[in-house]
Design a protein around this motif. Structure first.
Motif, PDB file in Angstrom:
ATOM      1  N   PRO A 265      -8.424 -18.764  -6.785  1.00 26.86           N
ATOM      2  CA  PRO A 265      -7.775 -18.924  -5.489  1.00 26.86           C
ATOM      3  C   PRO A 265      -6.971 -17.684  -5.114  1.00 26.86           C
ATOM      4  N   THR A 266      -6.836 -17.462  -3.835  1.00 23.19           N
ATOM      5  CA  THR A 266      -6.154 -16.257  -3.374  1.00 23.19           C
ATOM      6  C   THR A 266      -4.640 -16.412  -3.524  1.00 23.19           C
ATOM      7  N   PRO A 267      -3.984 -15.417  -4.118  1.00 26.27           N
ATOM      8  CA  PRO A 267      -2.524 -15.456  -4.211  1.00 26.27           C
ATOM      9  C   PRO A 267      -1.901 -14.973  -2.902  1.00 26.27           C
ATOM     10  N   THR A 268      -0.661 -15.323  -2.684  1.00 25.49           N
ATOM     11  CA  THR A 268       0.080 -14.813  -1.538  1.00 25.49           C
ATOM     12  C   THR A 268       0.705 -13.481  -1.937  1.00 25.49           C
ATOM     13  N   LEU A 269       0.393 -12.433  -1.191  1.00 21.28           N
ATOM     14  CA  LEU A 269       0.832 -11.082  -1.544  1.00 21.28           C
ATOM     15  C   LEU A 269       1.665 -10.494  -0.418  1.00 21.28           C
ATOM     16  N   THR A 270       2.877 -10.051  -0.739  1.00 20.15           N
ATOM     17  CA  THR A 270       3.735  -9.418   0.256  1.00 20.15           C
ATOM     18  C   THR A 270       4.183  -8.055  -0.263  1.00 20.15           C
ATOM     19  N   PHE A 271       4.282  -7.111   0.658  1.00 19.47           N
ATOM     20  CA  PHE A 271       4.662  -5.746   0.304  1.00 19.47           C
ATOM     21  C   PHE A 271       5.667  -5.209   1.319  1.00 19.47           C
ATOM     22  N   VAL A 272       6.672  -4.515   0.827  1.00 20.75           N
ATOM     23  CA  VAL A 272       7.603  -3.804   1.693  1.00 20.75           C
ATOM     24  C   VAL A 272       7.557  -2.335   1.306  1.00 20.75           C
ATOM     25  N   GLN A 273       7.230  -1.499   2.272  1.00 24.30           N
ATOM     26  CA  GLN A 273       7.134  -0.061   2.040  1.00 24.30           C
ATOM     27  C   GLN A 273       8.207   0.662   2.845  1.00 24.30           C
ATOM     28  N   GLU A 274       8.893   1.598   2.203  1.00 29.21           N
ATOM     29  CA  GLU A 274       9.822   2.444   2.934  1.00 29.21           C
ATOM     30  C   GLU A 274       9.058   3.295   3.945  1.00 29.21           C
ATOM     31  N   GLU A 275       9.657   3.512   5.088  1.00 35.38           N
ATOM     32  CA  GLU A 275       9.030   4.321   6.127  1.00 35.38           C
ATOM     33  C   GLU A 275       8.600   5.689   5.604  1.00 35.38           C
ATOM     34  N   VAL A 276       9.420   6.285   4.746  1.00 37.87           N
ATOM     35  CA  VAL A 276       9.107   7.629   4.255  1.00 37.87           C
ATOM     36  C   VAL A 276       7.786   7.655   3.490  1.00 37.87           C
ATOM     37  N   THR A 277       7.416   6.551   2.830  1.00 41.04           N
ATOM     38  CA  THR A 277       6.161   6.534   2.080  1.00 41.04           C
ATOM     39  C   THR A 277       4.959   6.582   3.020  1.00 41.04           C
ATOM     40  N   LEU A 278       5.160   6.179   4.272  1.00 40.07           N
ATOM     41  CA  LEU A 278       4.079   6.200   5.256  1.00 40.07           C
ATOM     42  C   LEU A 278       3.986   7.534   5.976  1.00 40.07           C
ATOM     43  N   ARG A 279       4.985   8.374   5.795  1.00 41.49           N
ATOM     44  CA  ARG A 279       5.012   9.681   6.454  1.00 41.49           C
ATOM     45  C   ARG A 279       4.743  10.836   5.482  1.00 41.49           C
ATOM     46  N   ARG A 280       4.963  10.607   4.200  1.00 39.35           N
ATOM     47  CA  ARG A 280       4.806  11.680   3.210  1.00 39.35           C
ATOM     48  C   ARG A 280       3.319  11.945   2.986  1.00 39.35           C
ATOM     49  N   PRO A 281       2.814  13.136   3.326  1.00 42.06           N
ATOM     50  CA  PRO A 281       1.368  13.423   3.274  1.00 42.06           C
ATOM     51  C   PRO A 281       0.886  13.799   1.876  1.00 42.06           C
ATOM     52  N   LEU A 282       1.069  12.926   0.913  1.00 44.60           N
ATOM     53  CA  LEU A 282       0.638  13.204  -0.450  1.00 44.60           C
ATOM     54  C   LEU A 282      -0.875  13.399  -0.490  1.00 44.60           C
TER      55      LEU A 282
ATOM     56  N   GLY B 232      -2.466  15.492   1.310  1.00 45.31           N
ATOM     57  CA  GLY B 232      -2.921  16.074   2.566  1.00 45.31           C
ATOM     58  C   GLY B 232      -2.922  15.060   3.695  1.00 45.31           C
ATOM     59  N   ARG B 233      -2.957  15.562   4.911  1.00 44.16           N
ATOM     60  CA  ARG B 233      -2.845  14.696   6.087  1.00 44.16           C
ATOM     61  C   ARG B 233      -4.047  13.766   6.244  1.00 44.16           C
ATOM     62  N   MET B 234      -5.239  14.237   5.901  1.00 42.08           N
ATOM     63  CA  MET B 234      -6.405  13.371   6.050  1.00 42.08           C
ATOM     64  C   MET B 234      -6.369  12.219   5.058  1.00 42.08           C
ATOM     65  N   ILE B 235      -5.902  12.495   3.840  1.00 45.68           N
ATOM     66  CA  ILE B 235      -5.770  11.422   2.853  1.00 45.68           C
ATOM     67  C   ILE B 235      -4.744  10.408   3.324  1.00 45.68           C
ATOM     68  N   LEU B 236      -3.637  10.886   3.874  1.00 42.93           N
ATOM     69  CA  LEU B 236      -2.623   9.968   4.390  1.00 42.93           C
ATOM     70  C   LEU B 236      -3.182   9.163   5.559  1.00 42.93           C
ATOM     71  N   ARG B 237      -3.925   9.812   6.424  1.00 41.94           N
ATOM     72  CA  ARG B 237      -4.480   9.093   7.572  1.00 41.94           C
ATOM     73  C   ARG B 237      -5.379   7.944   7.117  1.00 41.94           C
ATOM     74  N   ARG B 238      -6.269   8.233   6.177  1.00 40.11           N
ATOM     75  CA  ARG B 238      -7.162   7.175   5.687  1.00 40.11           C
ATOM     76  C   ARG B 238      -6.380   6.102   4.936  1.00 40.11           C
ATOM     77  N   GLN B 239      -5.277   6.506   4.312  1.00 44.44           N
ATOM     78  CA  GLN B 239      -4.440   5.516   3.629  1.00 44.44           C
ATOM     79  C   GLN B 239      -3.784   4.576   4.635  1.00 44.44           C
ATOM     80  N   LEU B 240      -3.304   5.110   5.727  1.00 45.02           N
ATOM     81  CA  LEU B 240      -2.695   4.273   6.760  1.00 45.02           C
ATOM     82  C   LEU B 240      -3.736   3.333   7.384  1.00 45.02           C
TER      83      LEU B 240
END
Length: 297
Positions: free
Chosen positions: A178-195, A197-205
């Motif tokens: 059965p599917t578990p309930t999964l919740t995630f909280v990410q800091e805004e900076v983790t969504l802006r940091r281009p680890l 490269g920018r294309m990798i970050l874009r595909r990650q978003l």
């Protein structure tokens, strides 16, 4: 798992969550999978000798180097599924080497990762707060590869592939039943940091937006401009298991502290609940991620 004792004398289990850090940088064949590794190497050697082939001749026949064949037979390296399949055919093993594929594949994952994966397999609910990079369960393959490539001391190519494969394997939690309930909280900076490269970050978003559409998954963003924040103690994770118990873990540089004391787990759950309340709602968060994507074009 390795046991540690805190300053109050309470025993706790420690492991790293990504399998990338730890006191030892060598092969981890000292756990329950050591017999699997040795058995695979022994069987390959026995079948090779029965076929009258040298290690070099077997390597040439299956497309691997002499050094690789030698390392596999000595249990210094794990054979890839392709290695087993080709060796099985060349040596006329009749499927006996291929039959070891699943056990060998699981042994490829670091023990620390297997420990965590077993906990996640028992989870009916899981919450994760992360503050310096996208959490492992949400990472794309190229984002994970970029992170592991940044580690110092640097990983070998084989270890890099091992850790990336282990991380991606854990992501089956999104599709298991059965599917578990999964919740995630990410800091805004983790969504802006281009680890990576920018294309990798874009595909990650883009990947976050896809995962965020799953009915049993909620992703939230903690904006940087928040004046009140319950997560200043660092990232944390809480899991509720099938037997009704709950555990938590918090990460540090080299080790993760696994918490099973009910009072401490309750504290982590309280903090995580407040963090979720302080973050953007799931709907607002997905809109926020879409906005970030728009800014990258």
């Amino acid at each position: 798992m390795q046991m540690s004792v805190d300053n109050e004398g309470t025993a706790r289990k420690d492991h790293t969550t990504d399998g990338a850090d730890g006191a030892s940088w060598g092969a981890e064949w000292d756990d329950e999978y050591a017999p699997v590794v040795r058995a695979a190497g022994r069987q390959i050697k026995l079948w090779r000798e029965a076929a009258g082939l040298t290690q070099e001749e077997l390597g040439q026949a299956i497309g691997y180097s002499l050094g690789m064949v030698s390392a596999v037979e000595r249990a210094r390296r794990l054979p890839h599924p392709e290695f087993l399949a080709k060796a099985d055919e060349v040596l006329g093993a009749g499927g006996k080497l291929v039959a070891m594929k699943e056990d060998v594949a699981e042994a490829r994952y670091p023990k620390k990762v297997r420990d965590l994966a077993r906990l996640e397999a028992e989870a009916t609910e899981m919450g994760s707060y992360n503050n310096h990079n996208i959490t492992g369960l949400l990472q794309t393959e190229e984002y994970a590869r970029a992170l592991f490539s940044m580690r110092r001391p640097a990983h070998s190519e084989d270890d890099l592939e091992r850790y990336v494969s282990a991380r991606l394997a854990r992501q089956e939690i999104f599709t298991r039943k059965p599917t578990p309930t999964l919740t995630f909280v990410q800091e805004e900076v983790t969504l802006r940091r281009p680890l990576g490269g920018r294309m990798i970050l874009r595909r990650q978003l883009e990947h976050l937006l896809e995962i965020g559409q799953l009915r049993h998954v909620e992703i939230q963003v903690m904006p940087t401009d928040r004046e009140d924040h319950a997560g200043m103690g660092g990232q944390l994770h809480v899991l509720k298991l099938r037997d009704g118990t709950a555990v938590g873990y918090s990460e540090a540089q080299l080790n993760t502290r696994l918490v099973s004391d009910p009072r401490e787990v309750q504290l982590l759950e309280l903090r995580y609940g407040i963090i979720r309340a302080q973050a953007l709602s799931p709907r607002e968060s997905l809109a926020f991620i879409e906005k970030l994507l728009g800014e990258m074009t």
